[in-house]
Design a protein around this motif. Structure first.
Motif, PDB file in Angstrom:
ATOM      1  N   ALA A 159       1.938 -11.735  46.725  1.00 50.18           N
ATOM      2  CA  ALA A 159       1.367 -11.179  47.957  1.00 50.18           C
ATOM      3  C   ALA A 159       2.323 -10.180  48.603  1.00 50.18           C
ATOM      4  O   ALA A 159       1.911  -9.096  49.035  1.00 50.18           O
ATOM      5  CB  ALA A 159       1.041 -12.320  48.929  1.00 50.18           C
ATOM      6  N   LEU A 160       3.608 -10.526  48.659  1.00 47.76           N
ATOM      7  CA  LEU A 160       4.583  -9.629  49.272  1.00 47.76           C
ATOM      8  C   LEU A 160       4.758  -8.347  48.454  1.00 47.76           C
ATOM      9  O   LEU A 160       4.932  -7.264  49.024  1.00 47.76           O
ATOM     10  CB  LEU A 160       5.930 -10.348  49.425  1.00 47.76           C
ATOM     11  CG  LEU A 160       5.948 -11.513  50.422  1.00 47.76           C
ATOM     12  CD1 LEU A 160       7.325 -12.171  50.444  1.00 47.76           C
ATOM     13  CD2 LEU A 160       5.557 -11.046  51.817  1.00 47.76           C
ATOM     14  N   ILE A 161       4.717  -8.484  47.126  1.00 47.52           N
ATOM     15  CA  ILE A 161       4.805  -7.297  46.267  1.00 47.52           C
ATOM     16  C   ILE A 161       3.652  -6.352  46.562  1.00 47.52           C
ATOM     17  O   ILE A 161       3.833  -5.127  46.642  1.00 47.52           O
ATOM     18  CB  ILE A 161       4.807  -7.702  44.782  1.00 47.52           C
ATOM     19  CG1 ILE A 161       6.142  -8.362  44.418  1.00 47.52           C
ATOM     20  CG2 ILE A 161       4.550  -6.490  43.883  1.00 47.52           C
ATOM     21  CD1 ILE A 161       6.163  -8.983  43.043  1.00 47.52           C
ATOM     22  N   TRP A 162       2.446  -6.920  46.736  1.00 52.16           N
ATOM     23  CA  TRP A 162       1.282  -6.069  47.030  1.00 52.16           C
ATOM     24  C   TRP A 162       1.465  -5.329  48.355  1.00 52.16           C
ATOM     25  O   TRP A 162       1.281  -4.119  48.435  1.00 52.16           O
ATOM     26  CB  TRP A 162       0.011  -6.891  47.061  1.00 52.16           C
ATOM     27  CG  TRP A 162      -1.157  -6.106  47.584  1.00 52.16           C
ATOM     28  CD1 TRP A 162      -1.678  -6.149  48.850  1.00 52.16           C
ATOM     29  CD2 TRP A 162      -1.903  -5.105  46.874  1.00 52.16           C
ATOM     30  NE1 TRP A 162      -2.717  -5.258  48.968  1.00 52.16           N
ATOM     31  CE2 TRP A 162      -2.872  -4.597  47.774  1.00 52.16           C
ATOM     32  CE3 TRP A 162      -1.848  -4.602  45.581  1.00 52.16           C
ATOM     33  CZ2 TRP A 162      -3.775  -3.612  47.406  1.00 52.16           C
ATOM     34  CZ3 TRP A 162      -2.747  -3.620  45.211  1.00 52.16           C
ATOM     35  CH2 TRP A 162      -3.699  -3.131  46.126  1.00 52.16           C
ATOM     36  N   TRP A 163       1.825  -6.068  49.415  1.00 51.00           N
ATOM     37  CA  TRP A 163       1.936  -5.434  50.733  1.00 51.00           C
ATOM     38  C   TRP A 163       3.087  -4.449  50.778  1.00 51.00           C
ATOM     39  O   TRP A 163       2.980  -3.401  51.428  1.00 51.00           O
ATOM     40  CB  TRP A 163       2.093  -6.494  51.822  1.00 51.00           C
ATOM     41  CG  TRP A 163       0.892  -7.362  51.995  1.00 51.00           C
ATOM     42  CD1 TRP A 163       0.823  -8.724  51.901  1.00 51.00           C
ATOM     43  CD2 TRP A 163      -0.445  -6.920  52.286  1.00 51.00           C
ATOM     44  NE1 TRP A 163      -0.457  -9.145  52.094  1.00 51.00           N
ATOM     45  CE2 TRP A 163      -1.262  -8.070  52.335  1.00 51.00           C
ATOM     46  CE3 TRP A 163      -1.028  -5.674  52.489  1.00 51.00           C
ATOM     47  CZ2 TRP A 163      -2.628  -8.006  52.597  1.00 51.00           C
ATOM     48  CZ3 TRP A 163      -2.395  -5.598  52.746  1.00 51.00           C
ATOM     49  CH2 TRP A 163      -3.168  -6.754  52.800  1.00 51.00           C
ATOM     50  N   TYR A 164       4.186  -4.761  50.092  1.00 54.22           N
ATOM     51  CA  TYR A 164       5.303  -3.816  50.025  1.00 54.22           C
ATOM     52  C   TYR A 164       4.866  -2.545  49.309  1.00 54.22           C
ATOM     53  O   TYR A 164       5.163  -1.431  49.749  1.00 54.22           O
ATOM     54  CB  TYR A 164       6.487  -4.465  49.296  1.00 54.22           C
ATOM     55  CG  TYR A 164       7.734  -3.605  49.281  1.00 54.22           C
ATOM     56  CD1 TYR A 164       8.668  -3.693  50.315  1.00 54.22           C
ATOM     57  CD2 TYR A 164       7.985  -2.726  48.235  1.00 54.22           C
ATOM     58  CE1 TYR A 164       9.815  -2.922  50.305  1.00 54.22           C
ATOM     59  CE2 TYR A 164       9.123  -1.945  48.213  1.00 54.22           C
ATOM     60  CZ  TYR A 164      10.038  -2.050  49.254  1.00 54.22           C
ATOM     61  OH  TYR A 164      11.163  -1.275  49.234  1.00 54.22           O
ATOM     62  N   GLY A 165       4.161  -2.710  48.189  1.00 53.81           N
ATOM     63  CA  GLY A 165       3.732  -1.554  47.407  1.00 53.81           C
ATOM     64  C   GLY A 165       2.715  -0.695  48.127  1.00 53.81           C
ATOM     65  O   GLY A 165       2.813   0.540  48.126  1.00 53.81           O
ATOM     66  N   ILE A 166       1.723  -1.329  48.769  1.00 50.34           N
ATOM     67  CA  ILE A 166       0.657  -0.551  49.412  1.00 50.34           C
ATOM     68  C   ILE A 166       1.186   0.189  50.627  1.00 50.34           C
ATOM     69  O   ILE A 166       0.818   1.343  50.884  1.00 50.34           O
ATOM     70  CB  ILE A 166      -0.545  -1.451  49.786  1.00 50.34           C
ATOM     71  CG1 ILE A 166      -1.784  -0.595  50.054  1.00 50.34           C
ATOM     72  CG2 ILE A 166      -0.248  -2.342  50.959  1.00 50.34           C
ATOM     73  CD1 ILE A 166      -2.330   0.110  48.857  1.00 50.34           C
ATOM     74  N   THR A 167       2.093  -0.434  51.397  1.00 51.58           N
ATOM     75  CA  THR A 167       2.654   0.265  52.552  1.00 51.58           C
ATOM     76  C   THR A 167       3.591   1.386  52.103  1.00 51.58           C
ATOM     77  O   THR A 167       3.645   2.442  52.742  1.00 51.58           O
ATOM     78  CB  THR A 167       3.414  -0.711  53.468  1.00 51.58           C
ATOM     79  OG1 THR A 167       4.394  -1.439  52.704  1.00 51.58           O
ATOM     80  CG2 THR A 167       2.461  -1.711  54.113  1.00 51.58           C
ATOM     81  N   PHE A 168       4.327   1.171  51.012  1.00 47.59           N
ATOM     82  CA  PHE A 168       5.192   2.219  50.465  1.00 47.59           C
ATOM     83  C   PHE A 168       4.360   3.423  50.026  1.00 47.59           C
ATOM     84  O   PHE A 168       4.688   4.573  50.337  1.00 47.59           O
ATOM     85  CB  PHE A 168       5.992   1.662  49.287  1.00 47.59           C
ATOM     86  CG  PHE A 168       6.860   2.690  48.616  1.00 47.59           C
ATOM     87  CD1 PHE A 168       8.114   3.002  49.113  1.00 47.59           C
ATOM     88  CD2 PHE A 168       6.420   3.345  47.470  1.00 47.59           C
ATOM     89  CE1 PHE A 168       8.920   3.948  48.485  1.00 47.59           C
ATOM     90  CE2 PHE A 168       7.206   4.298  46.841  1.00 47.59           C
ATOM     91  CZ  PHE A 168       8.463   4.604  47.356  1.00 47.59           C
ATOM     92  N   PHE A 169       3.264   3.151  49.312  1.00 49.63           N
ATOM     93  CA  PHE A 169       2.422   4.225  48.802  1.00 49.63           C
ATOM     94  C   PHE A 169       1.762   5.011  49.932  1.00 49.63           C
ATOM     95  O   PHE A 169       1.801   6.248  49.957  1.00 49.63           O
ATOM     96  CB  PHE A 169       1.352   3.651  47.875  1.00 49.63           C
ATOM     97  CG  PHE A 169       0.315   4.649  47.451  1.00 49.63           C
ATOM     98  CD1 PHE A 169       0.612   5.612  46.502  1.00 49.63           C
ATOM     99  CD2 PHE A 169      -0.956   4.626  48.008  1.00 49.63           C
ATOM    100  CE1 PHE A 169      -0.345   6.538  46.111  1.00 49.63           C
ATOM    101  CE2 PHE A 169      -1.917   5.543  47.625  1.00 49.63           C
ATOM    102  CZ  PHE A 169      -1.608   6.506  46.678  1.00 49.63           C
ATOM    103  N   VAL A 170       1.148   4.295  50.875  1.00 48.76           N
ATOM    104  CA  VAL A 170       0.447   4.969  51.973  1.00 48.76           C
ATOM    105  C   VAL A 170       1.429   5.760  52.822  1.00 48.76           C
ATOM    106  O   VAL A 170       1.130   6.872  53.282  1.00 48.76           O
ATOM    107  CB  VAL A 170      -0.321   3.954  52.833  1.00 48.76           C
ATOM    108  CG1 VAL A 170      -0.949   4.635  54.047  1.00 48.76           C
ATOM    109  CG2 VAL A 170      -1.406   3.276  52.008  1.00 48.76           C
TER     110      VAL A 170
END
Length: 211
Positions: free
Chosen positions: A159-170
């Motif tokens: 879950a943390l990997i997803w939120w870290y990745g999506i916020t980094f990308f956006v």
């Protein structure tokens, strides 16, 4: 152990990835407040998901023998749940739930709290988690206590990997990102869930017919 780590991370990502209301909120905060307020919102959502995963695991642990005796049926049922959820995601347009951002100052704790409450107020996620647990046979009775600890930690990590990745990308593409284009992301995720659930349904049904 490798299977537990892989499925744990995968479950954590799949629980967090669908762009529902919390996904819209995280995207919106990334665009309007920056990456870290949005990330802590995702951390709050991840904590809520872990609590629901623990509740699901405790509930399923009381019926371990039933799960072992009906593993094939549960795989079919879990796949059907995922198919229904995938269809819902495919047809849903998360951009319609977007609201105008507030201008009031806040802290990371407030971001964390709103992410947690926003996700915890939707107990229907339990059905999705049960479907994932059944699909991947995550609560095997042969596991030892440390297997469960590793499994839940990996769900949190996913879950943390997803939120870290999506916020980094956006945050990287904020100048070119159109929030309404999230429906495409939603549909891609929905298609992946439908494919995974479809394979599980066919294999489970095949086992039932050959039983």
């Amino acid at each position: 152990m490798l299977y537990i780590i892989f499925t744990g991370v995968l479950i954590g990502v799949l629980i967090s990835a669908p762009m529902g209301p919390i996904g819209v909120l995280v995207i919106q905060r990334t665009l309007n407040k920056g990456r870290w307020p949005a990330f802590f919102t995702g951390v709050g959502a991840a904590l809520s998901d872990i609590i629901y995963c623990l509740l699901t695991g405790l509930g399923l642990s009381f019926v371990t023998d039933f799960i072992q005796d009906n593993q094939t049926i549960l795989q079919v049922v879990g796949s059907v749940v995922l198919i229904i959820y995938g269809i819902y995601l495919f047809r849903n347009n998360p951009s319609r739930q977007l609201k105008a951002p507030t201008e009031t100052p806040n802290t990371y704790w407030r971001d964390f709290g709103t992410g947690f409450l926003f996700t915890f107020s939707n107990p229907l996620i339990l059905f999705f988690i049960i479907g994932l647990f059944a699909r991947f046979n995550f609560m095997d009775s042969h596991y030892r206590f440390y297997h469960y600890i590793v499994g839940y930690l990996c769900i949190a990590a996913g879950a943390l990997i997803w939120w870290y990745g999506i916020t980094f990308f956006v945050n990287k593409v904020r100048a070119h990102f159109n929030v309404r284009s999230m429906w495409l992301v939603n549909r891609i995720i929905a298609v992946l869930i439908l494919i995974m659930a479809g394979v599980g349904f066919v294999l489970g049904l095949k086992d039932l017919l050959n039983y």
